[in-house]
Design an enzyme around this catalytic site. Structure first.
Site, PDB file in Angstrom:
ATOM      1  N   ASP A  69       0.815  -1.718  -0.870  1.00 61.33           N
ATOM      2  CA  ASP A  69       1.641  -1.076  -1.885  1.00 61.33           C
ATOM      3  C   ASP A  69       2.834  -0.448  -1.173  1.00 61.33           C
ATOM      4  OD1 ASP A  69       0.718   0.090  -4.893  1.00 61.33           O
ATOM      5  OD2 ASP A  69       2.410   1.059  -3.900  1.00 61.33           O
ATOM      6  N   LEU A  70       4.038  -0.701  -1.681  1.00 58.15           N
ATOM      7  CA  LEU A  70       5.210  -0.115  -1.022  1.00 58.15           C
ATOM      8  C   LEU A  70       5.318   1.355  -1.437  1.00 58.15           C
ATOM      9  CD1 LEU A  70       7.894  -2.920  -1.276  1.00 58.15           C
ATOM     10  CD2 LEU A  70       6.207  -2.496   0.499  1.00 58.15           C
ATOM     11  N   ASP A  83       5.345  -3.892  -6.873  1.00 56.98           N
ATOM     12  CA  ASP A  83       5.466  -3.692  -5.426  1.00 56.98           C
ATOM     13  C   ASP A  83       4.110  -3.893  -4.752  1.00 56.98           C
ATOM     14  OD1 ASP A  83       4.342  -1.447  -6.602  1.00 56.98           O
ATOM     15  OD2 ASP A  83       5.101  -0.098  -5.067  1.00 56.98           O
TER      16      ASP A  83
END
Ligand code: C2E
Ligand code: CA
Ligand code: CA
Length: 658
Positions: free
Chosen positions: A264-265, A307
């Site tokens: 996950d960004l 993301d």
């Protein structure tokens, strides 16, 4: 049908047909020439033996030279492939050459018939027939040779003798010649027809092959599209699902090691919101490129959506390789991304889970990696978390909630407890806060925030609020009967609920059904809800119009501005217990609460302090001007049945103090 009528509009087709004719004639011509020479030699020998004239030798020399010259020219034509590139010219040449050759035989009947007339007729007819049979694909060259030969023969027969039998013989030869010529024309037609069929079949086969290639290519293109994330070019969720399923199917038989990385960004939403979608897309593409560059050939990097990325690793030491890949990607992702001349700082958090150690199927593996990722994010940014048995317990706990909450709500399996709120100046009970409780048969007590977030996730928020409010309504009726007709009961609501249904309608309906004045019910919303005033304004307005009271919960923890509070016309502010518990020993919190008291007074809002645990704190709060208090000093949240006993005890204590 001759060559000209064979689809003249199709030039290419016509040229190929002509080439086939030329090739076929050329292929037979060597044999024809050789036999011509042989026949010429033997015929000349026979004539020479009877006439002993030199002219037959000259004729023989001429015929042999002509045949040899024809042979050499034809050989060259074949070598240069002129029959393929210029078939029309070659056929013309063949016709002229056949004519010259045919003419070269004419002296034989005309000059030597007197000596061996019958033999010459036989030889001439045979030679002409042989030549015609050898060039069946092209009647012009056949007839060009045969016509002078047979013409000269007939002429010589007519000149030679004028007997009836000779005329009849000449007539027969003429008939034979005509039939031969007709057969030649017919056979060319048959040749053209069969060539046409062959070419069309080849053409059809070729166009089928082309169509097949095109179909294959477009189905490949479609397949690529269906399996690829358009923005980043990585594989998409469909591929992820298929690969996971396939691995577990195989893994089940071979006990293959599988590792799943969920990525996950960090703060991606903020980048999207503050820098725009182009910046967001640039970040996603950069992350995808970096991730793909770090993956080994058997690893599968995927963009799951938003993301969220994943990598599936399988085979020997998959877990160790996943750990190594995750560490390297966290480093790689820490590098800022250039966009529009500026640098966007990014980062990634990763959760890893492995099979068969952590999970027995693909859903479980995903849930484990997801939980590990969740923990990684809680621990802070740019973290890596490997799933472990502790998390496994948490996962089971979470699953039990998700699985059973709906049924518990339907079957009355949840409880609602009530925590008293006291006027600290006189000890009077002013109201209660309704707090949900759930004792799960397998896992025991479930914490209320977990119930609330599961309800949000499972879209059960409205049912949860209605459940608690229903209990609150019944409790209000109990309070009425016990002589506390002025006590207020607070019900908590999560901010996310406003998007899903109308709280005013749901609560209004309940209050009506129980015959309760809505001003006996207070709705508590956490401070974060009023960060987005537009979203809550309409819901707050409707609640207020329906007569319900409004409170902002956990005040002080968020960032709500006073302007928002004023515009929303809140009745009460509930000061978070972090500023309250232990306040007697904290000058800092005393200053803060003093400021809140003065703000609430000027905004004409009542202040409620939560988490009052000791008499010292209660004293301090009273001294600071706080009136309403809630906390363990007065009473914990308790079941309805206990409240009445508590009320009796509280009143006797209050009377004793007074
Ligand atoms: P909250 O609304 O701030 O509720 C107060 C929490 O503080 C309650 O925890 C309560 O038991 C606890 N508490 C009360 N007095 C004291 C004290 O003196 N000291 C300490 N240390 N704690 C005290 P609880 O019941 O575990 O609820 C936690 C949170 O769960 C609530 O915080 C509320 O946000 C949420 N919640 C509880 N019930 C519901 C519900 O029915 N609906 C919704 N939407 N949320 C609920
Ligand atoms: Ca509350
Ligand atoms: Ca609170």
């Amino acid at each position: 049908m001759d060559a000209q009528s064979a689809r003249p509009e199709d030039h290419d087709h016509y040229a190929r047909l002509r080439a086939a004719q030329a090739e076929s004639v050329l292929g037979n011509i060597a044999l024809t020439l050789a036999s011509n020479i042989f026949v010429a030699l033997t015929t000349a020998g026979i004539i020479w033996s009877s006439t002993n004239g030199a002219s037959i030798l000259s004729w023989l020399a001429f015929v042999i030279s002509l045949s040899a010259a024809r042979f050499m020219v034809l050989e060259r034509i074949m070598r240069l492939g002129l029959h393929q590139t210029r078939p029309d010219a070659v056929l013309k040449f063949l016709t002229v050459a056949a004519l010259v050759s045919g003419v070269s035989w004419t002296p034989l009947p005309l000059l030597f018939a007197a000596s061996d007339g019958d033999y010459i007729v036989f030889v001439m007819a045979g030679t002409a027939t042989g030549a015609i049979i050898q060039s069946l694909p092209y009647w012009r060259s056949a007839i060009a040779f045969g016509a002078p030969v047979m013409g000269a023969t007939l002429l010589s027969m007519l000149i030679e003798s004028s007997t009836v039998s000779n005329y009849l013989l000449a007539l027969n030869v003429a008939l034979l010649t005509l039939m031969l010529f007709r057969a030649s024309v017919l056979s060319e037609r048959a040749f053209v027809r069969s060539q046409n069929v062959a070419m069309r079949t080849t053409q059809l086969a070729q166009s089928l092959a082309v169509a097949n290639t095109e179909i294959n290519e477009s189905s490949h293109r479609l397949e690529r599209l269906a399996n690829t994330d358009v923005l980043t070019g990585l594989a998409n969720r469909a591929v992820f699902n298929r690969r996971m399923e396939a691995l577990f199917y195989q893994g089940g038989r071979e006990r293959r090691e599988i590792a799943l990385l969920l990525i996950d960004l960090d703060k991606f939403k903020t980048i999207n919101d503050t820098r725009g979608h182009h910046a967001g897309d640039t970040v996603l593409k950069a992350a995808a490129t970096r991730l793909a560059a770090l993956c080994a050939s058997g690893d599968l990097p995927i963009r799951l959506g938003g993301d969220e990325f994943a990598v599936i690793l399988s085979g020997r030491s998959a877990a160790a390789r996943a750990d190594d890949l995750a560490r390297r990607f966290i480093d790689a992702a820490a590098e800022p991304v250039s966009f529009g001349g500026t640098e966007i700082p990014i980062g990634a958090s990763i959760g890893i889970a492995c099979a068969p150690d952590h999970a027995a199927d693909e859903d479980e593996l995903y849930a484990c990696a997801d939980l590990a990722l969740y923990c990684a994010k809680i621990e802070g940014r740019r973290r890596l978390k490997l799933f472990d048995s502790g998390l496994k317990g948490q996962l089971d706990y979470q699953r039990a909630i998700d699985r059973d909450l709906g049924a518990a709500l339907a079957q009355g399996g949840l409880d609602v407890h009530f925590q008293p709120q006291i006027d600290m100046t006189c000890g009077r009970v002013t109201g209660f806060e309704a707090l949900v409780r759930w004792w799960h048969p397998d896992i025991g007590a479930i914490s209320p925030p977990d119930i609330v977030s599961a309800a949000t996730k499972l879209q059960l928020s409205e049912r949860l609020t209605a459940y608690v409010a229903e209990c609150a309504c019944r409790f209000i009726r109990t309070l009425d009967r016990a002589g506390h007709a002025d006590a207020i009961v607070s019900v908590n609501m999560s901010p996310s609920e406003f998007d899903l249904y109308s709280p005013a309608l749901t609560l209004g309906e309940l209050a009506r059904r129980h015959g309760i004045n809505p001003n006996r019910i207070e709705v508590e919303i956490t401070e974060e809800a009023i960060l987005d005033p537009q979203k809550v304004e309409a819901a707050f307005f409707e609640l207020r119009r329906a007569g319900f009271r409004l409170a902002v919960d956990d005040f002080g923890m968020g960032h709500s501005s006073l302007a928002h509070l004023i515009s929303l016309k809140i009745d009460r502010l509930k000061v978070d217990r972090h500023f309250v518990t232990g306040i007697s020993a904290s000058a800092h919190n005393q200053a803060l609460v003093a400021a809140l008291v003065s703000v609430s007074r000027s905004l004409d809002m009542e202040l409620v302090v939560e988490g009052v645990e000791t008499t010292a704190d209660a004293e301090t709060l009273r001294a600071l001007g706080c009136r309403i208090g809630q906390g363990w000093l007065y009473g914990k949240a308790m079941p309805e049945a206990e409240v009445l006993t508590w009320l009796n005890r509280h009143h006797s204590r209050a009377r004793a103090v007074a």
